[in-house]
Design a protein around this motif. Structure first.
Motif, mmCIF file in Angstrom:
data_model
loop_
_atom_site.group_PDB
_atom_site.id
_atom_site.type_symbol
_atom_site.label_atom_id
_atom_site.label_comp_id
_atom_site.label_asym_id
_atom_site.label_seq_id
_atom_site.Cartn_x
_atom_site.Cartn_y
_atom_site.Cartn_z
ATOM 1 N N PHE A 105 18.764 44.546 47.757
ATOM 2 C CA PHE A 105 20.106 44.942 47.344
ATOM 3 C C PHE A 105 20.929 45.211 48.605
ATOM 4 C CE2 PHE A 105 17.817 48.791 48.086
ATOM 5 C CZ PHE A 105 18.730 49.734 48.497
ATOM 6 N N GLY A 106 22.206 45.385 48.394
ATOM 7 C CA GLY A 106 23.069 45.624 49.536
ATOM 8 C C GLY A 106 24.240 46.505 49.162
ATOM 9 N N VAL A 107 25.109 46.766 50.170
ATOM 10 C CA VAL A 107 26.283 47.607 49.943
ATOM 11 C C VAL A 107 27.192 46.954 48.902
ATOM 12 C CG1 VAL A 107 28.359 48.552 51.030
ATOM 13 C CG2 VAL A 107 26.173 48.572 52.271
ATOM 14 N N GLY A 108 27.654 47.747 47.965
ATOM 15 C CA GLY A 108 28.521 47.263 46.901
ATOM 16 C C GLY A 108 27.798 46.926 45.615
ATOM 17 N N ASP A 109 26.460 46.826 45.648
ATOM 18 C CA ASP A 109 25.700 46.484 44.443
ATOM 19 C C ASP A 109 25.674 47.655 43.460
ATOM 20 O OD1 ASP A 109 25.109 43.913 45.087
ATOM 21 O OD2 ASP A 109 23.126 44.335 45.917
ATOM 22 N N LEU A 110 25.664 47.292 42.161
ATOM 23 C CA LEU A 110 25.534 48.281 41.095
ATOM 24 C C LEU A 110 24.056 48.407 40.720
ATOM 25 C CD1 LEU A 110 28.621 47.184 38.995
ATOM 26 C CD2 LEU A 110 28.341 49.427 40.090
ATOM 27 N N VAL A 111 23.527 49.612 40.799
ATOM 28 C CA VAL A 111 22.105 49.844 40.593
ATOM 29 C C VAL A 111 21.919 50.957 39.551
ATOM 30 C CG1 VAL A 111 21.487 49.086 42.916
ATOM 31 C CG2 VAL A 111 22.053 51.501 42.501
ATOM 32 N N GLY A 147 10.102 51.134 32.774
ATOM 33 C CA GLY A 147 9.378 50.575 31.634
ATOM 34 C C GLY A 147 10.016 49.332 31.070
ATOM 35 N N LEU A 148 10.806 48.625 31.908
ATOM 36 C CA LEU A 148 11.488 47.412 31.431
ATOM 37 C C LEU A 148 10.735 46.134 31.806
ATOM 38 C CD1 LEU A 148 15.192 48.303 32.286
ATOM 39 C CD2 LEU A 148 14.078 48.369 30.053
ATOM 40 N N GLY A 149 9.639 46.245 32.481
ATOM 41 C CA GLY A 149 8.885 45.073 32.902
ATOM 42 C C GLY A 149 7.892 45.478 33.960
ATOM 43 N N GLU A 150 7.191 44.491 34.525
ATOM 44 C CA GLU A 150 6.158 44.761 35.517
ATOM 45 C C GLU A 150 6.644 44.559 36.946
ATOM 46 O OE1 GLU A 150 3.121 46.038 34.883
ATOM 47 O OE2 GLU A 150 3.931 46.241 32.853
ATOM 48 N N ASP A 151 7.895 44.127 37.124
ATOM 49 C CA ASP A 151 8.406 43.851 38.464
ATOM 50 C C ASP A 151 8.644 45.157 39.215
ATOM 51 O OD1 ASP A 151 9.485 42.870 40.731
ATOM 52 O OD2 ASP A 151 11.337 42.098 39.828
ATOM 53 N N HIS A 152 7.877 45.357 40.300
ATOM 54 C CA HIS A 152 8.023 46.562 41.103
ATOM 55 C C HIS A 152 8.415 46.220 42.535
ATOM 56 C CE1 HIS A 152 6.893 50.505 42.890
ATOM 57 N NE2 HIS A 152 7.157 50.957 41.691
ATOM 58 N N ALA A 153 8.631 44.919 42.809
ATOM 59 C CA ALA A 153 8.912 44.488 44.175
ATOM 60 C C ALA A 153 10.305 44.885 44.621
ATOM 61 C CB ALA A 153 8.727 42.978 44.289
ATOM 62 N N GLY A 154 11.239 44.952 43.712
ATOM 63 C CA GLY A 154 12.606 45.275 44.084
ATOM 64 C C GLY A 154 13.291 46.071 43.004
ATOM 65 N N ILE A 155 14.397 46.742 43.382
ATOM 66 C CA ILE A 155 15.115 47.560 42.411
ATOM 67 C C ILE A 155 16.028 46.667 41.568
ATOM 68 C CG2 ILE A 155 14.924 49.651 43.759
ATOM 69 C CD1 ILE A 155 18.232 47.888 43.638
ATOM 70 N N ILE A 156 16.566 47.252 40.484
ATOM 71 C CA ILE A 156 17.422 46.511 39.555
ATOM 72 C C ILE A 156 18.842 46.457 40.102
ATOM 73 C CG2 ILE A 156 18.413 46.499 37.238
ATOM 74 C CD1 ILE A 156 15.956 48.113 36.323
ATOM 75 N N VAL A 157 19.366 45.253 40.235
ATOM 76 C CA VAL A 157 20.794 45.074 40.467
ATOM 77 C C VAL A 157 21.369 44.603 39.139
ATOM 78 C CG1 VAL A 157 22.571 43.842 41.762
ATOM 79 C CG2 VAL A 157 20.446 44.533 42.902
ATOM 80 N N LEU A 158 22.158 45.441 38.506
ATOM 81 C CA LEU A 158 22.500 45.250 37.092
ATOM 82 C C LEU A 158 23.108 43.897 36.763
ATOM 83 C CD1 LEU A 158 23.708 48.845 36.221
ATOM 84 C CD2 LEU A 158 21.774 47.656 35.226
ATOM 85 N N PRO A 159 24.188 43.449 37.418
ATOM 86 C CA PRO A 159 24.757 42.159 37.012
ATOM 87 C C PRO A 159 23.790 41.004 37.247
ATOM 88 C CG PRO A 159 26.330 43.435 38.308
ATOM 89 C CD PRO A 159 25.008 44.121 38.442
ATOM 90 N N ARG A 160 23.062 41.050 38.361
ATOM 91 C CA ARG A 160 22.185 39.931 38.714
ATOM 92 C C ARG A 160 20.915 39.887 37.856
ATOM 93 N NH1 ARG A 160 19.699 40.922 44.225
ATOM 94 N NH2 ARG A 160 18.230 42.109 42.928
ATOM 95 N N ASP A 161 20.264 41.030 37.676
ATOM 96 C CA ASP A 161 18.941 41.045 37.057
ATOM 97 C C ASP A 161 18.968 41.215 35.548
ATOM 98 O OD1 ASP A 161 17.798 40.780 39.560
ATOM 99 O OD2 ASP A 161 17.693 42.947 39.883
ATOM 100 N N LEU A 162 19.973 41.862 35.005
ATOM 101 C CA LEU A 162 19.999 42.117 33.570
ATOM 102 C C LEU A 162 21.190 41.487 32.863
ATOM 103 C CD1 LEU A 162 18.797 45.838 33.391
ATOM 104 C CD2 LEU A 162 17.459 43.746 33.164
ATOM 105 N N GLY A 163 22.010 40.726 33.600
ATOM 106 C CA GLY A 163 23.057 39.937 32.969
ATOM 107 C C GLY A 163 24.278 40.718 32.516
ATOM 108 N N PHE A 164 24.487 41.932 33.025
ATOM 109 C CA PHE A 164 25.667 42.694 32.629
ATOM 110 C C PHE A 164 26.898 42.210 33.389
ATOM 111 C CE2 PHE A 164 22.275 45.693 31.461
ATOM 112 C CZ PHE A 164 22.688 46.039 30.178
ATOM 113 N N ASP A 165 28.051 42.372 32.760
ATOM 114 C CA ASP A 165 29.329 42.047 33.399
ATOM 115 C C ASP A 165 29.711 43.207 34.313
ATOM 116 O OD1 ASP A 165 31.867 41.375 34.161
ATOM 117 O OD2 ASP A 165 32.614 40.996 32.130
ATOM 118 N N ALA A 166 29.841 42.922 35.634
ATOM 119 C CA ALA A 166 30.141 43.986 36.594
ATOM 120 C C ALA A 166 31.446 44.689 36.280
ATOM 121 C CB ALA A 166 30.177 43.404 38.011
ATOM 122 N N ALA A 167 32.402 43.962 35.664
ATOM 123 C CA ALA A 167 33.705 44.569 35.361
ATOM 124 C C ALA A 167 33.586 45.656 34.301
ATOM 125 C CB ALA A 167 34.683 43.492 34.916
#
Length: 871
Positions: A105-111, A147-167
């Motif tokens: 993730f980086g600066v500006g990302d929604l987490v 508890g949303l899955g088994e992926d522990h390698a990286g944190i959730i970036v909401l628009p990218r990983d879960l398909g939410f509209d950033a707006a």
């Protein structure tokens, strides 16, 4: 078991806003859908959306690099002073300082940020803590941590990983509601006859039945789905020789969507619902088919169109065919398996694409480069799918539904839903080509007497109630015979209820919807009878007597293998080796039903000894199965009709004899050692005494003779027991004595262990028909005599006692052996047997002459056995 999410269910049926999972379970149980479990909210406490404002990598001595982040978590949760950070570096609106080891993730990302006080799945509580030289005031979360899955390698970036509209996202927004982590989820138990309840469509319908809520059937299209076109993807069903007369596939719909963006993610709401329902999100095409299956109950499959060659052929497997399924397992196919195949190299090169209704193959699976998708929505035979799923141990979600029965009207509707979702979320285009091979038949009408629900349930139902209830569950109801006692309804079940096949099924539906609680609880009156049978009373008396004698009753499984008979030393031709073989044994090494009790009871005794209980006295009452060597095979009886007398006679002739027996094993001390003495080891006489006790409680006279060769007993210490019936006939009922040394060694018991086995069925057959009456007790004194006889060492004591009983006649009340002596003064090969004899008359005191005469008669009778009165 299906998991029910409230907001998903609400798309099918009107729900109260404040409905809880417990209230939903209470409503569903009224119509027969039982609660299995209520899964509580996955996360509690503050879980919010955060925006990363700063990200400072800091290498550590251990070689790891961590990120010291400033995260905007909303005005309500931000702080303006952060320990270790200059106030000038803190944004005007405040922030939180958080340590994170991920780098995706980086600066500006929604987490997603869990703040102190939050509790994550597994009871993981979040608190501010000092680490890596900073105070981490919360945690940026990964999928696994929530508890949303088994992926522990990286944190959730909401628009990218879960398909939410950033707006539509803002720092501080409640992430629990956003991700559905605060929902209670109800898991229900569905009986095998109600497969329609494996869908939200079906559960919503049942909730409407229970509460009267407004139900919208999403299995009925708002507009007619496209009809089949001449250029539709060709499908053939080649099932000319169906199993048991059932065609494996009677409907097969295909649709095509082209130009899908292979990188398009599944929408966040769909992923959330799938994961709440217990399914893992995979890719857009797969997720859409799974979602529609859970929603409507119609299993679907998506193929990579570029990997499939027309025509698709549904056929049975050929001998030797194999398939590598989606779980990457190569499976050897059975000729009863129904397959989906195509012919990329022509008709002679048929390729297996999947197990119909169970699982697809890996050769045509949708991948991350797939742009054109072929959608399959079919209707397969439930029994064929169930057998295939069990044969290959593949209890897939599709198989669970097909084997319980799927609505044959759904394939076209479900396929259209998949097309719409792929076009909406994947950017694809629906191809106008449609194929729909439809050979389904309408459900057969059922004639139901109007009074039948009342007759079977005992509840008075008006004809209007019956008519309305059946229409409520989706049946079409028409009047049949005229009104009166013989009035009937002609009821056509709905297509989603293949379990409704007869009048009793319709009655059950009326009772279920009207309420089981209306059926009165009436305790049936017990009919008068004779209580326990004579054999049952004998069985209980025997078990009680053995328990009072110090034995412990046990139960053992009646399954044995050839190795168990070998341990008993039974020769190859022994009739006790002729056993019934089970068609589906619990264990491959024990496929037979036992032919005697000791073969399993000895294992129970060994287990007790091996666990530190050296003094064992156990017994078991149970059945043994003794088939005749030339017994005919049992006939396969037809279902649904009463077998003929000849068929029942053939079945009876093929049924093996099942004899009820009692057996016991003794090992170690019979009398324990202690301050009173050294104790006494159990020996053959204890086993014989227990066998005699069994016969005594059965009220049957037994004759005991030596048996020189009867494994598993010792050839010189084995007694043969024969019951004497009222007519004086003898029948073998068992053996008792010391076990053979080789048998004791083979089964792992202490040396000189003893056992008995007696046929209770044989004792019951020999028991007197008349009730046992008490012997009158004489009030006159007894005359006692002690008599010692010298006999050959081979003469059994029982034969001498029998002679004493014969000689004593009516005056003899009892004769007990109290001493056995051997010594040089008797001579080699001789022994002395001393008996205590009690004489008594019922109506007088015996005179000296009478006692003398009885004594002389006893001695004379004993001499006939070769016994000599010892001086």
């Amino acid at each position: 078991m299906p998991r029910i999410v409230k907001d998903w269910l609400a798309e099918h049926v009107e729900l109260p806003e404040d409905l809880t999972a417990a209230q939903l379970a209470e409503a569903l149980v009224k119509v027969g859908l039982e609660e299995e479990e209520i899964h509580a909210a996955a996360v509690t406490g503050p879980l919010v959306v955060g925006r990363v404002l700063a990200q400072n990598p800091e290498p550590q001595k251990n070689g790891k690099t961590i990120n010291w982040c400033l995260v905007d978590v909303g005005p309500e949760h931000n702080v303006t002073q952060i320990k270790g950070v200059d106030d000038a570096d803190v944004p005007d609106g405040g922030a939180r300082g958080i340590i994170c080891g991920a780098h995706n993730f980086g600066v500006g990302d929604l987490v997603v940020v869990s703040l102190p006080g939050a509790v994550l799945p597994g009871g993981f509580a979040i608190a501010a803590r000092k680490t890596y030289g900073h105070v981490s005031d919360g945690m940026i979360c990964s999928k696994k941590e929530l508890g949303l899955g088994e992926d522990h390698a990286g944190i959730i970036v909401l628009p990218r990983d879960l398909g939410f509209d950033a707006a539509e996202l803002a720092p501080g927004q409640d992430a629990i509601a956003l991700l559905g982590l605060g929902d209670e989820i109800l898991e229900i138990n569905v009986t095998p006859d109600r497969g329609y309840a494996f869908s939200y469509r079906g559960v919503a319908r049942e909730y409407a039945h229970s509460t009267g809520a407004r139900f919208t059937d999403r299995g009925l299209p708002a507009v007619a789905e496209p009809a089949a076109t001449p250029d539709g993807f060709e499908v053939r069903v080649d099932d000319a020789a169906p199993i048991d007369g059932r065609t494996g596939c009677d409907r097969f719909v295909t649709r095509i969507v082209r130009g899908i963006d292979p990188s398009a993610p599944s929408p966040g709401w769909m992923k959330r619902r799938l994961e709440q329902a217990g399914m893992r999100a995979i890719s857009l095409a797969v997720d859409v088919t799974n979602y529609v299956m859970l929603d409507l109950g119609q299993p679907l499959h998506a193929y990579d169109l570029g990997k499939v060659a027309a025509p698709i052929v549904v056929r049975r497997a050929a001998a030797g065919e194999k398939l590598t399924t989606l779980d990457d397992v190569e499976r050897k196919l059975d000729t009863e398996d129904l397959l989906i195949t195509d012919s990329p190299g022509g008709a002679a090169a048929s390729r297996v694409l999947g197990l119909a209704g169970v699982m697809g193959g890996e050769s045509t699976e949708v991948s991350d480069t797939t742009t054109d998708v072929l959608i399959e929505a079919a209707h397969f035979d439930p029994i064929t799918v169930a057998r295939t799923a069990r044969r290959h141990k593949l209890p897939s979600e599709a198989a669970k539904r097909f084997e319980r029965g799927v609505d044959p009207r759904l394939p076209a509707v479900a396929a259209q839903r998949v097309v719409d979702l792929l076009v909406e979320h994947g950017g694809g285009t629906a191809d106008p080509a449609v194929s729909d091979l439809d050979e389904t038949t309408a459900p057969a009408p059922i004639t139901l007497k109007v009074t039948e629900p009342t007759r079977l349930s005992g509840v008075e139902y008006a004809p209007g109630q019956v008519h309305g209830t059946l229409e409520e569950i989706g049946c079409t109801v028409a009047d049949g015979a005229p009104a009166g006692e013989t009035a009937t309804f002609e009821v056509t079940p709905p297509t989603w209820r293949p379990d409704l096949t007869g009048p009793a099924d319709l009655v059950e539906e009326v009772v279920r919807i009207q309420g089981y609680d209306q059926i009165p609880s009436i305790l049936p009156q017990a009919p008068g009878g004779n209580g326990l049978t004579a054999e049952q009373r004998m069985r209980r008396s025997v078990a009680r007597a053995l328990a009072e004698a110090g034995f412990t009753e046990v139960l053992s499984y009646p399954f044995v293998g050839a190795q168990d008979y070998d341990a008993l030393g039974l020769p190859a031709g022994d009739p006790r080796r002729v056993s019934v073989r089970l068609a589906n044994p619990l264990a491959d090494d024990r496929p037979y039903l036992r032919t005697n009790l000791l073969v399993t009871l000895l294992e129970t005794a060994r287990r007790n000894v091996s666990r530190g209980l050296p003094d064992v006295a156990v017994f078991e009452v149970g059945l043994v199965t003794r088939p005749a060597a030339d017994a005919p095979a049992a006939p396969a009886l037809p279902g649904g009709v009463r077998p003929s007398d000849a068929e029942l006679a053939a079945l009876a002739a093929a049924t093996p004899d099942q004899n009820r027996r009692v057996a016991g094993v003794l090992a170690g001390n019979r009398e324990p050692a202690g301050w009173w003495g050294a104790g006494r080891k159990a020996d053959w006489s204890d086993a014989l005494a227990a066998a005699r006790l069994v016969a005594e409680r059965a009220g049957v006279e037994v004759v005991v003779t030596p048996d020189a060769e009867h494994l598993p007993w010792h050839p010189g210490r084995c007694a043969r027991l024969e019951a004497v019936d009222a007519a004086g006939n003898r029948r073998l009922i068992g053996h008792a004595g010391e076990l053979h040394p080789k048998v004791v060694e083979a089964v792992g018991l202490p040396a000189r262990s003893c056992a008995f086995e007696v046929s209770l069925s044989g004792l019951a057959a020999a028991a007197p028909g008349e009730p046992v009456t008490a012997m009158p007790v004489s009030a006159f004194p007894a005359a006692k005599e002690d008599l010692a006889f010298v006999v050959d060492a081979s003469v059994p004591a029982a034969s001498v006692r029998a002679a004493i009983l014969t000689g004593g006649g009516d005056l003899l009340e009892d004769a007990q052996l109290f001493d056995v002596f051997t010594g040089e003064q008797l001579g080699e090969g001789k022994k002395s047997l001393a008996y205590a004899v009690r004489l008594r008359a019922a109506d007088r005191t015996l005179s000296a002459d009478e006692v003398r005469g009885a004594r002389e008669a006893i001695v004379a009778a004993a001499e006939k056995t070769g016994a000599v009165l010892r001086a």
